[in-house]
Structure formats: C-alpha cells, structure tokens
Design a protein around this motif. Structure first.
Motif, PDB file in Angstrom:
ATOM      1  N   LEU A 144       5.485  18.615 -29.875  1.00  0.00           N
ATOM      2  CA  LEU A 144       4.723  17.544 -29.252  1.00  0.00           C
ATOM      3  C   LEU A 144       4.733  17.799 -27.751  1.00  0.00           C
ATOM      4  N   HIS A 145       3.559  17.690 -27.132  1.00  0.00           N
ATOM      5  CA  HIS A 145       3.434  17.937 -25.696  1.00  0.00           C
ATOM      6  C   HIS A 145       3.085  16.659 -24.947  1.00  0.00           C
ATOM      7  N   ALA A 146       3.581  16.555 -23.731  1.00  0.00           N
ATOM      8  CA  ALA A 146       3.038  15.610 -22.766  1.00  0.00           C
ATOM      9  C   ALA A 146       1.924  16.348 -22.039  1.00  0.00           C
ATOM     10  N   CYS A 147       0.763  15.729 -21.949  1.00  0.00           N
ATOM     11  CA  CYS A 147      -0.437  16.414 -21.442  1.00  0.00           C
ATOM     12  C   CYS A 147      -1.109  15.549 -20.387  1.00  0.00           C
ATOM     13  N   TRP A 148      -1.659  16.194 -19.353  1.00  0.00           N
ATOM     14  CA  TRP A 148      -2.357  15.471 -18.300  1.00  0.00           C
ATOM     15  C   TRP A 148      -3.432  16.352 -17.691  1.00  0.00           C
ATOM     16  N   ASN A 149      -4.293  15.721 -16.913  1.00  0.00           N
ATOM     17  CA  ASN A 149      -5.370  16.421 -16.212  1.00  0.00           C
ATOM     18  C   ASN A 149      -4.857  16.849 -14.833  1.00  0.00           C
ATOM     19  N   PRO A 150      -4.774  18.143 -14.550  1.00  0.00           N
ATOM     20  CA  PRO A 150      -4.236  18.580 -13.262  1.00  0.00           C
ATOM     21  C   PRO A 150      -5.099  18.168 -12.075  1.00  0.00           C
ATOM     22  N   GLU A 151      -6.339  17.743 -12.345  1.00  0.00           N
ATOM     23  CA  GLU A 151      -7.216  17.289 -11.261  1.00  0.00           C
ATOM     24  C   GLU A 151      -6.950  15.834 -10.879  1.00  0.00           C
ATOM     25  N   SER A 152      -6.106  15.147 -11.640  1.00  0.00           N
ATOM     26  CA  SER A 152      -5.805  13.746 -11.343  1.00  0.00           C
ATOM     27  C   SER A 152      -5.009  13.646 -10.050  1.00  0.00           C
ATOM     28  N   HIS A 153      -5.331  12.619  -9.258  1.00  0.00           N
ATOM     29  CA  HIS A 153      -4.606  12.368  -8.013  1.00  0.00           C
ATOM     30  C   HIS A 153      -3.826  11.059  -8.092  1.00  0.00           C
ATOM     31  N   ASP A 154      -3.546  10.594  -9.302  1.00  0.00           N
ATOM     32  CA  ASP A 154      -2.859   9.326  -9.471  1.00  0.00           C
ATOM     33  C   ASP A 154      -1.402   9.450  -8.993  1.00  0.00           C
ATOM     34  N   PRO A 155      -0.963   8.587  -8.066  1.00  0.00           N
ATOM     35  CA  PRO A 155       0.400   8.701  -7.525  1.00  0.00           C
ATOM     36  C   PRO A 155       1.484   8.465  -8.581  1.00  0.00           C
ATOM     37  N   VAL A 156       1.228   7.549  -9.539  1.00  0.00           N
ATOM     38  CA  VAL A 156       2.233   7.282 -10.571  1.00  0.00           C
ATOM     39  C   VAL A 156       2.411   8.515 -11.451  1.00  0.00           C
ATOM     40  N   LEU A 157       1.304   9.138 -11.841  1.00  0.00           N
ATOM     41  CA  LEU A 157       1.391  10.355 -12.648  1.00  0.00           C
ATOM     42  C   LEU A 157       2.175  11.432 -11.908  1.00  0.00           C
ATOM     43  N   ALA A 158       1.946  11.546 -10.601  1.00  0.00           N
ATOM     44  CA  ALA A 158       2.658  12.549  -9.805  1.00  0.00           C
ATOM     45  C   ALA A 158       4.159  12.303  -9.790  1.00  0.00           C
ATOM     46  N   ALA A 187       0.829  -1.207   0.000  1.00  0.00           N
ATOM     47  CA  ALA A 187       0.000   0.000   0.000  1.00  0.00           C
ATOM     48  C   ALA A 187       0.862   1.255   0.000  1.00  0.00           C
ATOM     49  N   ARG A 188       1.959   1.222   0.778  1.00  0.00           N
ATOM     50  CA  ARG A 188       2.847   2.388   0.812  1.00  0.00           C
ATOM     51  C   ARG A 188       3.504   2.616  -0.543  1.00  0.00           C
ATOM     52  N   ARG A 189       3.894   1.546  -1.242  1.00  0.00           N
ATOM     53  CA  ARG A 189       4.541   1.689  -2.556  1.00  0.00           C
ATOM     54  C   ARG A 189       3.559   2.233  -3.597  1.00  0.00           C
ATOM     55  N   VAL A 190       2.303   1.779  -3.518  1.00  0.00           N
ATOM     56  CA  VAL A 190       1.290   2.300  -4.443  1.00  0.00           C
ATOM     57  C   VAL A 190       1.047   3.782  -4.166  1.00  0.00           C
ATOM     58  N   ALA A 191       0.910   4.134  -2.879  1.00  0.00           N
ATOM     59  CA  ALA A 191       0.661   5.531  -2.525  1.00  0.00           C
ATOM     60  C   ALA A 191       1.818   6.428  -2.935  1.00  0.00           C
ATOM     61  N   ALA A 192       3.039   5.874  -2.942  1.00  0.00           N
ATOM     62  CA  ALA A 192       4.216   6.660  -3.313  1.00  0.00           C
ATOM     63  C   ALA A 192       4.419   6.707  -4.826  1.00  0.00           C
ATOM     64  N   GLY A 193       3.621   5.925  -5.576  1.00  0.00           N
ATOM     65  CA  GLY A 193       3.783   5.899  -7.022  1.00  0.00           C
ATOM     66  C   GLY A 193       4.909   5.007  -7.487  1.00  0.00           C
ATOM     67  N   ASP A 194       5.461   4.176  -6.601  1.00  0.00           N
ATOM     68  CA  ASP A 194       6.542   3.269  -6.990  1.00  0.00           C
ATOM     69  C   ASP A 194       6.031   2.115  -7.840  1.00  0.00           C
ATOM     70  N   VAL A 195       4.792   1.727  -7.641  1.00  0.00           N
ATOM     71  CA  VAL A 195       4.170   0.670  -8.434  1.00  0.00           C
ATOM     72  C   VAL A 195       2.792   1.145  -8.871  1.00  0.00           C
ATOM     73  N   GLY A 196       2.279   0.529  -9.910  1.00  0.00           N
ATOM     74  CA  GLY A 196       0.964   0.897 -10.429  1.00  0.00           C
ATOM     75  C   GLY A 196       0.965   0.847 -11.942  1.00  0.00           C
ATOM     76  N   THR A 197      -0.028   1.479 -12.529  1.00  0.00           N
ATOM     77  CA  THR A 197      -0.184   1.497 -13.983  1.00  0.00           C
ATOM     78  C   THR A 197      -0.407   2.920 -14.454  1.00  0.00           C
ATOM     79  N   ILE A 198       0.256   3.296 -15.524  1.00  0.00           N
ATOM     80  CA  ILE A 198       0.029   4.596 -16.168  1.00  0.00           C
ATOM     81  C   ILE A 198      -0.622   4.335 -17.511  1.00  0.00           C
ATOM     82  N   ARG A 199      -1.775   4.949 -17.743  1.00  0.00           N
ATOM     83  CA  ARG A 199      -2.482   4.799 -19.023  1.00  0.00           C
ATOM     84  C   ARG A 199      -1.998   5.908 -19.953  1.00  0.00           C
ATOM     85  N   LEU A 200      -1.229   5.516 -20.955  1.00  0.00           N
ATOM     86  CA  LEU A 200      -0.529   6.468 -21.809  1.00  0.00           C
ATOM     87  C   LEU A 200      -1.134   6.500 -23.208  1.00  0.00           C
TER      88      LEU A 200
END
Length: 309
Positions: free
Chosen positions: A267-281, A83-96
C-alpha cells in the motif's frame, strides 16, 4: 467614508480608560489627535459614542459598539499569526483518500500520526478505489491517497505498508478445519476475485497465484466487505490482505497459506508533486513504512508529552 483601525483602537482605549489623557498616553500619542479621531468616528457612524460632560462615559450605543470593536481588533491582531500558521502547514485541511481494504491496514495509524504531529490539521476522508484516487490527485481534488500500485505518471509516493495474503473460506468449507497452512493447488472451490477495473493491483497479484481457468470464472468484487459477504454465503474462497482479518465475521474462517504460495501486497501513500499545499508539505516527510509501526506511534506520543519537546 469608512472608519479606520486607528479610530477603532482610539475609541477602545478611551472607552476602557474613560479618560482622554490616559488613553492618549496608552496609545503613545497626544490628546488632540485622539479627540479628533473619536469625533470623526462618531460623525461617520452618525451616533454619539461617549458623553463628555464632567466625566467621560459610554453611551448605550458606545457600549454596544465597544463589544463589536473589540471583536474586530481581536480578529485583526490574530490574522497575521493565523496566516503564518497556515503558510507553515500548522493548521488547515488535508483531503485524504483511502480504499476500503487499505483502511484496515494504515488509516487509523495515519490519522493518529497527523493528530500527534499536526494537531491543528483537519482531515477530510474520502473512500475511493485507487483508480478514482489517482484521477482526483491528478486534478488536485485530493491531497493524499492511500492506494495500491502501480502509481501513474505524474504522481509520486512511498510504500507505507506491506502484508501477506491469507485465505478466507466459508466456515462450512472442508478447508476450514484442516490443520496447517493451505496449498492453493488443493482448492477446488470457486474463487472470489477482485475486479480488474476497480482493484487492478490485487486482481493481478491473485491471478498470478491461482490457476487461470479457475480465476477467470470467479465472481468478482471491488470492496472488501462485499467479498467477505460472498465468502460467508458459501460462494467461494478469497485471498485477502492479512489486516482485513481484524474484521471478525461469523461464517468466515481465515487460513494461512504455505510459504511457496505466500505473497505480499503493498500500500502506498501517493500525492501530486505539483501540489503546493503547506499541510501536505508537512505530512510527506513523515510518511514511511516505519512511521506506522506501534513503536513509532508510541514514540511520537511520548515526544509530544515530554516538556520542552
């Protein structure tokens, strides 16, 4: 009545020690409460887990239950760290998301960057034109997109790649063998343009370079492979980002433009600033044009391979 983790831990300790006294000492408790835990567990399960005649031994049911109990406790013990690794963004999935043309420019380096910096993160790839990516980013169905500007309201991003346009011409075209850079004013063949709906940014950049009457009558394509297939078929010439020349196609020749006609596309990398995804952060601070250079990627790899880094 359900059994507890304490009962599982007590049973595993006794099963491994095959002695109630040593198991109680290992668990830092007295023997009578441990004995009651095992008796209660056997009553809940409706089976005898231990024989307690002259010495403690596992029954067949106890041996089978021990294997499962160990697996349960391993998962339970690992859950907080997971749970700590997911919250820190160390593991998870990024939808690109990425465009077919943008893939040639930065998709490979971006995947290498994520793999080097966040080895526990999986990447879910989605090939979409920029407008579709904007819709999915706004609806939180994508986490990160590689898109052409302009970015719509509500989304944010950073330019990660800039490159010049070059001219793709059929191999049998008169300009294929002309020495030196090409002037767009000298082109009499039909242009193959970008769809204003599917590739609005490239459509507008190229339309500004080419005589209006020529460009408005052009065939259009949204995806880069389709455009080059039309060039190969002799249907016209096309302005394409330089990175796309990495795809060598028989029957297609790439030519430089004179400096006065040269234009760059972004070319830009673009994201939603309202996202709270730890991996994106974790990924967003890594994004810049500089991070996709060969030197930067080599530096990332070197730092990860250096002990103590």
């Amino acid at each position: 009545m359900d059994y507890s983790l304490a009962q599982l831990r007590g049973f595993v300790a006794v099963a491994e020690e095959l002695h109630f006294g040593r198991a109680a000492q290992r668990l830092q408790m007295t023997q009578p409460p441990l004995t009651r835990q095992i008796q209660t567990l056997e009553r809940i399960l409706g089976v005898r887990l231990l024989d307690r005649d002259r010495e403690v031994r596992l029954t067949a049911a106890g041996a089978a239950f021990l294997a499962d109990a160990r697996r349960v406790l391993t998962l339970v013990d690992a859950a907080p760290e997971s749970a700590r690794r997911v919250a820190a963004g160390d593991v998870g999935t990024i939808r690109l998301g990425f465009t077919a043309i943008g893939a040639y420019a930065v998709l490979g380096p971006l995947l290498s960057l994520i793999n080097n910096e966040l080895a526990g993160v999986e990447v879910e790839l989605n090939e979409l034109v920029s407008e579709e990516q904007f819709a999915q980013l706004s609806g939180n169905r994508l986490d990160l997109g590689l898109v052409r500007p302009p970015l719509p309201a509500g989304l944010t991003g950073v330019a990660v790649h800039t490159e010049e346009l070059v001219l793709a011409v059929p191999a049998e075209h008169p300009l294929a063998d002309v020495p030196g850079p090409i002037r767009l004013a000298d082109i009499s063949a039909d242009y193959i343009g970008y769809s204003p709906e599917g590739s609005r940014y490239l459509h507008e950049v190229c339309a500004a370079l080419v005589a209006t009457e020529d460009f408005l009558g052009a065939e259009v394509a949204t995806q880069f492979p389709t455009m080059l297939a039309l060039v190969r078929a002799g249907r016209g010439v096309a302005l394409i980002p330089r990175s796309c020349t990495a795809m060598r196609i028989d029957g297609v020749v790439y030519r430089e433009l004179v400096a006065s006609d040269a234009r760059s596309v972004k070319l830009h990398a673009c994201w939603n600033p309202e996202s709270h995804d730890p991996v994106l952060a974790r990924i967003v601070p890594l994004l810049s044009a500089e991070c996709f250079t060969t030197a930067a990627l080599s530096d990332h790899r070197a730092r990860r391979s250096t002990p103590g880094s």
